[in-house]
Write a protein that holds these residues in place. Sequence first.
Motif, mmCIF file in Angstrom:
data_model
loop_
_atom_site.group_PDB
_atom_site.id
_atom_site.type_symbol
_atom_site.label_atom_id
_atom_site.label_comp_id
_atom_site.label_asym_id
_atom_site.label_seq_id
_atom_site.Cartn_x
_atom_site.Cartn_y
_atom_site.Cartn_z
ATOM 1 N N ALA A 130 43.301 31.345 33.576
ATOM 2 C CA ALA A 130 44.414 30.681 32.901
ATOM 3 C C ALA A 130 44.473 31.050 31.420
ATOM 4 O O ALA A 130 45.551 31.271 30.861
ATOM 5 C CB ALA A 130 44.289 29.169 33.067
ATOM 6 N N ALA A 131 43.324 31.116 30.776
ATOM 7 C CA ALA A 131 43.289 31.426 29.341
ATOM 8 C C ALA A 131 43.827 32.816 29.053
ATOM 9 O O ALA A 131 44.403 33.056 27.976
ATOM 10 C CB ALA A 131 41.864 31.283 28.812
ATOM 11 N N HIS A 132 43.656 33.729 29.991
ATOM 12 C CA HIS A 132 44.164 35.092 29.813
ATOM 13 C C HIS A 132 45.581 35.259 30.368
ATOM 14 O O HIS A 132 46.108 36.384 30.377
ATOM 15 C CB HIS A 132 43.221 36.095 30.481
ATOM 16 N N GLY A 133 46.182 34.169 30.837
ATOM 17 C CA GLY A 133 47.550 34.236 31.330
ATOM 18 C C GLY A 133 47.696 34.939 32.654
ATOM 19 O O GLY A 133 48.760 35.492 32.958
ATOM 20 N N LEU A 134 46.646 34.903 33.481
ATOM 21 C CA LEU A 134 46.676 35.587 34.771
ATOM 22 C C LEU A 134 46.859 34.627 35.947
ATOM 23 O O LEU A 134 46.771 35.046 37.094
ATOM 24 C CB LEU A 134 45.396 36.412 34.960
ATOM 25 N N ASP A 135 47.112 33.365 35.664
ATOM 26 C CA ASP A 135 47.452 32.420 36.715
ATOM 27 C C ASP A 135 48.934 32.564 37.060
ATOM 28 O O ASP A 135 49.713 33.151 36.303
ATOM 29 C CB ASP A 135 47.158 30.993 36.256
ATOM 30 N N ALA A 136 49.329 32.048 38.213
ATOM 31 C CA ALA A 136 50.688 32.263 38.710
ATOM 32 C C ALA A 136 51.759 31.710 37.770
ATOM 33 O O ALA A 136 52.802 32.342 37.559
ATOM 34 C CB ALA A 136 50.838 31.655 40.103
ATOM 35 N N VAL A 137 51.515 30.545 37.176
ATOM 36 C CA VAL A 137 52.511 29.936 36.289
ATOM 37 C C VAL A 137 52.741 30.803 35.057
ATOM 38 O O VAL A 137 53.881 31.092 34.674
ATOM 39 C CB VAL A 137 52.071 28.517 35.885
ATOM 40 N N SER A 138 51.660 31.235 34.428
ATOM 41 C CA SER A 138 51.783 32.077 33.234
ATOM 42 C C SER A 138 52.405 33.430 33.573
ATOM 43 O O SER A 138 53.247 33.943 32.832
ATOM 44 C CB SER A 138 50.408 32.292 32.594
ATOM 45 N N VAL A 159 49.888 44.429 36.210
ATOM 46 C CA VAL A 159 48.976 43.289 36.145
ATOM 47 C C VAL A 159 47.611 43.747 36.648
ATOM 48 O O VAL A 159 47.441 44.051 37.829
ATOM 49 C CB VAL A 159 49.486 42.100 36.983
ATOM 50 N N GLU A 160 46.641 43.803 35.728
ATOM 51 C CA GLU A 160 45.306 44.315 36.045
ATOM 52 C C GLU A 160 44.255 43.243 35.776
ATOM 53 O O GLU A 160 44.392 42.449 34.844
ATOM 54 C CB GLU A 160 45.004 45.549 35.189
ATOM 55 N N PRO A 161 43.167 43.220 36.552
ATOM 56 C CA PRO A 161 42.141 42.186 36.390
ATOM 57 C C PRO A 161 41.102 42.528 35.329
ATOM 58 O O PRO A 161 40.027 41.947 35.303
ATOM 59 C CB PRO A 161 41.499 42.127 37.782
ATOM 60 N N TYR A 162 41.414 43.487 34.477
ATOM 61 C CA TYR A 162 40.531 43.881 33.379
ATOM 62 C C TYR A 162 41.389 44.002 32.134
ATOM 63 O O TYR A 162 42.470 43.409 32.067
ATOM 64 C CB TYR A 162 39.773 45.173 33.708
ATOM 65 N N LEU A 163 40.964 44.743 31.132
ATOM 66 C CA LEU A 163 41.618 44.760 29.830
ATOM 67 C C LEU A 163 43.114 45.056 29.937
ATOM 68 O O LEU A 163 43.523 46.058 30.525
ATOM 69 C CB LEU A 163 40.942 45.813 28.943
ATOM 70 N N ALA A 164 43.923 44.189 29.376
ATOM 71 C CA ALA A 164 45.373 44.345 29.431
ATOM 72 C C ALA A 164 45.793 45.686 28.851
ATOM 73 O O ALA A 164 45.323 46.097 27.788
ATOM 74 C CB ALA A 164 46.044 43.217 28.654
ATOM 75 N N LEU A 173 46.584 40.180 43.232
ATOM 76 C CA LEU A 173 47.802 40.247 44.046
ATOM 77 C C LEU A 173 48.327 38.873 44.434
ATOM 78 O O LEU A 173 49.533 38.618 44.335
ATOM 79 C CB LEU A 173 47.564 41.088 45.306
ATOM 80 N N ASP A 174 47.481 37.972 44.904
ATOM 81 C CA ASP A 174 47.967 36.660 45.331
ATOM 82 C C ASP A 174 48.675 35.930 44.199
ATOM 83 O O ASP A 174 49.729 35.302 44.402
ATOM 84 C CB ASP A 174 46.808 35.803 45.850
ATOM 85 N N GLN A 175 48.109 35.991 43.005
ATOM 86 C CA GLN A 175 48.746 35.333 41.856
ATOM 87 C C GLN A 175 50.092 35.986 41.544
ATOM 88 O O GLN A 175 51.070 35.303 41.215
ATOM 89 C CB GLN A 175 47.826 35.412 40.624
ATOM 90 N N VAL A 176 50.159 37.304 41.659
ATOM 91 C CA VAL A 176 51.412 38.014 41.389
ATOM 92 C C VAL A 176 52.472 37.653 42.427
ATOM 93 O O VAL A 176 53.640 37.431 42.091
ATOM 94 C CB VAL A 176 51.176 39.535 41.352
#
Length: 304
Positions: free
Chosen positions: A280-288, A236-241, A194-197
């Motif tokens: 970051a590698a999975h694109g789950l950081d705020a910028v991505s 946006v889920e913290p497991y498999l896209a 949530l915070d990243q979103v």
Amino acid sequence: MDTMRDRFAPVVSRLLDEDPRVAVVLAEIGKDGFREAMARHPDRVVNVGIREQLLVGAAAGLALTGLRPVVHTFASFLVERPFEQVKLDLGHQDTGAVLVSAAASFDWPAGGYTHMAPGDVALLDTLDGWTVHVPGHPDEAETLLHHAVSAGDDKVYVRLSVQANRQGRLIDGEHVVTVREGRRGVVLAVGPVLDQVLAATEGLDVTVLYATTVRPFDAAGLRRATEAAGTDVVLVEPYLAGTSTAAVSEALSDVPHRVLGLGVGRRELRRYGTIEEHVAAHGLDAVSLRERIGGFVAPTRRAS
């Protein structure tokens, strides 16, 4: 701040004292947190050793005697390794248990891929009747553990993670929470993302929903949000896209809609790295996330 797992043993130990139905089944991992509880309740705190199939089988046996077993180890050893026992001993026999995992998708990168389980929720989706909680803060984890243990004889999975949002939300174990309202799409954030979103969608005219219970999926809550914000949905889920894209599509099956599922990618990252590097590698950081969400709900229009 303490972690979700820091809350687990104290909460369940108190439940052992309060409720004679509650039992705990461990496979070495996490046993130190239950030493005092094991001394008080030696007949209801069981450590089966490093035998994960037995872990689930023993829990099913306890459930058949009328107990409410709480089963704990890393997600990869709790859902993936003993999946046949989860399917048959719990599912086929229609027995209830509370499976509480640790390590999430990549909470311990140094442990390697054996200790990562981004596909755990998707795997449980192949079975019928599971409730799945994904807390995003230790306070929420405590609330959801109480919900899970008190849920009669239901089959419940509680997914704990060291990743957490800065603050907990008021949750009820069933419904999504509206965190921000907008008119150009809905972004549904699950648990600790949530915070990243929120950082990623700052200034975007979108509704942000927050889910800590993903099964059963709150279809009514999503539909209400789309009535004002439209039917472009980013998940946006913290497991498999894409794990819950089918649930979103089913909820909106009678209206035109688009769904973008973001989460952990299928490609295995073979270097250990850190949690932040995996995010970051999975694109789950705020910028991505901002680039991917913004490109979906507010695509750049070409000049005519």
